[in-house]
Each structure stands twice: as structure tokens, then as C-alpha cells.
Enzyme design. Structure first.
Site, PDB file in Angstrom:
ATOM      1  N   GLY A  55      37.028  33.477  70.890  1.00  0.00           N
ATOM      2  CA  GLY A  55      38.470  33.926  71.181  1.00  0.00           C
ATOM      3  C   GLY A  55      38.476  35.512  71.704  1.00  0.00           C
ATOM      4  N   GLU A  90      37.800  41.277  67.196  1.00  0.00           N
ATOM      5  CA  GLU A  90      38.427  39.703  66.960  1.00  0.00           C
ATOM      6  C   GLU A  90      39.716  39.625  67.671  1.00  0.00           C
ATOM      7  OE1 GLU A  90      38.042  36.996  66.136  1.00  0.00           O
ATOM      8  OE2 GLU A  90      38.685  36.038  64.435  1.00  0.00           O
ATOM      9  N   ASP A 124      44.891  35.938  61.527  1.00  0.00           N
ATOM     10  CA  ASP A 124      45.958  35.090  60.946  1.00  0.00           C
ATOM     11  C   ASP A 124      46.148  35.141  59.546  1.00  0.00           C
ATOM     12  OD1 ASP A 124      48.016  33.077  61.581  1.00  0.00           O
ATOM     13  OD2 ASP A 124      46.423  31.351  61.479  1.00  0.00           O
ATOM     14  N   PHE A 128      52.124  30.353  67.550  1.00  0.00           N
ATOM     15  CA  PHE A 128      51.014  29.878  68.115  1.00  0.00           C
ATOM     16  C   PHE A 128      50.640  30.587  69.419  1.00  0.00           C
ATOM     17  CE2 PHE A 128      47.060  27.659  69.313  1.00  0.00           C
ATOM     18  CZ  PHE A 128      46.135  27.876  68.094  1.00  0.00           C
ATOM     19  N   ASP A 135      42.822  29.992  72.496  1.00  0.00           N
ATOM     20  CA  ASP A 135      42.902  28.853  72.984  1.00  0.00           C
ATOM     21  C   ASP A 135      43.743  28.008  72.245  1.00  0.00           C
ATOM     22  OD1 ASP A 135      41.233  28.625  70.565  1.00  0.00           O
ATOM     23  OD2 ASP A 135      40.940  26.461  71.152  1.00  0.00           O
ATOM     24  N   ARG A 174      42.427  29.603  77.537  1.00  0.00           N
ATOM     25  CA  ARG A 174      41.877  30.730  77.214  1.00  0.00           C
ATOM     26  C   ARG A 174      41.807  31.672  78.789  1.00  0.00           C
ATOM     27  NH1 ARG A 174      38.946  30.499  72.432  1.00  0.00           N
ATOM     28  NH2 ARG A 174      37.816  28.540  72.186  1.00  0.00           N
TER      29      ARG A 174
HETATM   30  P1  IMP Z   1      42.222  32.987  60.154  1.00  0.00           P
HETATM   31  O1  IMP Z   1      40.774  33.153  59.652  1.00  0.00           O
HETATM   32  O2  IMP Z   1      43.174  32.454  59.614  1.00  0.00           O
HETATM   33  O3  IMP Z   1      42.433  34.522  60.091  1.00  0.00           O
HETATM   34  O4  IMP Z   1      41.916  32.546  61.591  1.00  0.00           O
HETATM   35  C1  IMP Z   1      41.461  33.471  62.702  1.00  0.00           C
HETATM   36  C2  IMP Z   1      41.163  32.555  64.015  1.00  0.00           C
HETATM   37  O5  IMP Z   1      42.258  31.342  63.880  1.00  0.00           O
HETATM   38  C3  IMP Z   1      41.346  33.472  64.890  1.00  0.00           C
HETATM   39  O6  IMP Z   1      39.875  33.901  65.353  1.00  0.00           O
HETATM   40  C4  IMP Z   1      41.620  32.512  66.136  1.00  0.00           C
HETATM   41  O7  IMP Z   1      40.351  31.830  66.700  1.00  0.00           O
HETATM   42  C5  IMP Z   1      42.417  31.377  65.482  1.00  0.00           C
HETATM   43  N1  IMP Z   1      43.831  31.447  65.668  1.00  0.00           N
HETATM   44  C6  IMP Z   1      44.550  31.898  64.613  1.00  0.00           C
HETATM   45  N2  IMP Z   1      45.823  32.088  65.076  1.00  0.00           N
HETATM   46  C7  IMP Z   1      45.814  31.575  66.266  1.00  0.00           C
HETATM   47  C8  IMP Z   1      46.762  31.652  67.605  1.00  0.00           C
HETATM   48  O8  IMP Z   1      48.011  31.674  67.429  1.00  0.00           O
HETATM   49  N3  IMP Z   1      46.232  31.114  68.484  1.00  0.00           N
HETATM   50  C9  IMP Z   1      45.157  30.903  68.882  1.00  0.00           C
HETATM   51  N4  IMP Z   1      44.068  30.983  67.976  1.00  0.00           N
HETATM   52  C10 IMP Z   1      44.457  31.473  66.658  1.00  0.00           C
HETATM   53 MG    MG Z   2      38.675  34.090  66.844  1.00  0.00          MG
END
Ligand code: IMP
Ligand code: MG
Length: 175
Positions: free
Chosen positions: A40, A97, A101, A150, A157, A163
Site C-alpha cells: 500500500g 504506511e 485503520d 474505504f 487497493d 493502486r
Molecule cells: P489496520 O491493521 O486495520 O490498521 O489496517 C491497515 C491496513 O489495511 C492498511 O495498511 C491497508 O493496507 C488496509 N486498509 C485499511 N483501510 C483501507 C482503505 O480504506 N483502503 C485500502 N486499504 C485499507
Molecule cells: Mg498497508
């Protein structure tokens, strides 16, 4: 797939330049390892690296993690699918990063990197979605805070696609 613009390429570029300047000012005269989290952050990291000027002796490394599969909900399980190829012991490290999220991925990775003995460890994230936070993560350099939508583009992606968009967008519902 119709995508609505959330943050334009110009606004992203201006913010990334500011983040690069902030990092350059903080670390001038020192060496720093920028660790980009694939996939990402590949676009963001490429722009951020070029926004950090030569006052910093910059190295770039990559790691890949998987926490999502192709779904838009986190599984809570983080797997390192490709690790650093060099030691970060005694080095100043900035993890790069795309988006924080739930925070699970960054909480896990920061803990993991801390055990490797870096001189310092900071986090630079392009985006944060505070509404979905499940674990607190300290972000040292943050591009933008966004609502619980999202997002795709600029490296992010949806099922591995989109992407390549030069801006950040939201996929329209029902398409
Ligand atoms: P976390 O562990 O929930 O904080 O997720 C982090 C990862 O989820 C990020 O590095 C992204 O790869 C993916 N992600 C979270 N939200 C989104 C979004 O809105 N669009 C695309 N990828 C996301
Ligand atoms: Mg990521």
C-alpha cells in the site's frame, strides 16, 4: 469502477512535501532508514523519499505484511510476508504506511521492529481513520485524517486494483 475523488493529487503532493520537509529538518545531518510497508505505501514512500532533501543520508528498505486478504475488514492477524534484508540495529528508522485503520497492523509492526534495537523508531502514515481505531498507535507524521470510508488510489487497493490512481478516491456504492 466509478471512483469519486476524496483528496486530489495536488493536495496530496503539497502535504507530502510538508511531511518531507518536517522529516528533513528533524533528521538533518543524520542517517535514516525509511521502511516502506508494501504494497500500500509504495507510491507514498516514493514521493516522500523525494521530498526529504540531501541534508538527510537516506536509505530505503521494504517490508510486506498481510492482514486483510481481499476483504475490506481486518482479520486481526498480521503476517510478515517479506522481511527487511538488512539489520536496523542502532539506526534511525521511520516506518512508512499508507493508512492506519484499526491500528492492528502498525501496533504489531512497531513492536516487532522495536525488538530489533533501532536507535529510534517513528511512524509516518499518509492516512488515519480514527473512527475505526481498535488499538492506540502513535503517528509521528500524518498526512490526513479521514472519515470511515474505504479509500483507493495512490497505492491503496480494492481487491488489488486501483493502486494506480494518482489521487485518493472512494469507490461508489453498488457498482
Ligand atoms: P489496520 O491493521 O486495520 O490498521 O489496517 C491497515 C491496513 O489495511 C492498511 O495498511 C491497508 O493496507 C488496509 N486498509 C485499511 N483501510 C483501507 C482503505 O480504506 N483502503 C485500502 N486499504 C485499507
Ligand atoms: Mg498497508
Amino acid at each position: 469502477m466509478p471512483v469519486e475523488t476524496l483528496i486530489s493529487a495536488d493536495i496530496i503532493a503539497a502535504r507530502v512535501r510538508e511531511l518531507g520537509r518536517e522529516i528533513a529538518e528533524r533528521y538533518q545531518g543524520r542517517s535514516v532508514v525509511l521502511v516502506a510497508v508494501l504494497k500500500g505505501s509504495f507510491v507514498f514512500a516514493a514521493d516522500l523519499a523525494r521530498a526529504i532533501d540531501e541534508r538527510v543520508a537516506l536509505e530505503v528498505e521494504f517490508m510486506a505484511v498481510r492482514s486483510y486478504g481481499d476483504a475490506t475488514e481486518t482479520s486481526g492477524v498480521v503476517q510478515i510476508t517479506s522481511d527487511l534484508t538488512r539489520s536496523i540495529e542502532g539506526k534511525h528508522v521511520i516506518l512508512v504506511e499508507d493508512i492506519v485503520d484499526t491500528g492492528l497492523t502498525m501496533a504489531y509492526l512497531l513492536d516487532n521492529l522495536r525488538t530489533r534495537g533501532p536507535a529510534s523508531l517513528e511512524l509516518c502514515a499518509l492516512l488515519q481513520k480514527p473512527a475505526r481505531a481498535r488499538i492506540p498507535v502513535d503517528i509521528d507524521y500524518l498526512g490526513f485524517t479521514i472519515d470511515d470510508v474505504f479509500v483507493v488510489g495512490y497505492g491503496l487497493d480494492h481487491a488489488q486494483q486501483l493502486r494506480n490512481l494518482p489521487y485518493l478516491g472512494v469507490v461508489s456504492e453498488g457498482e
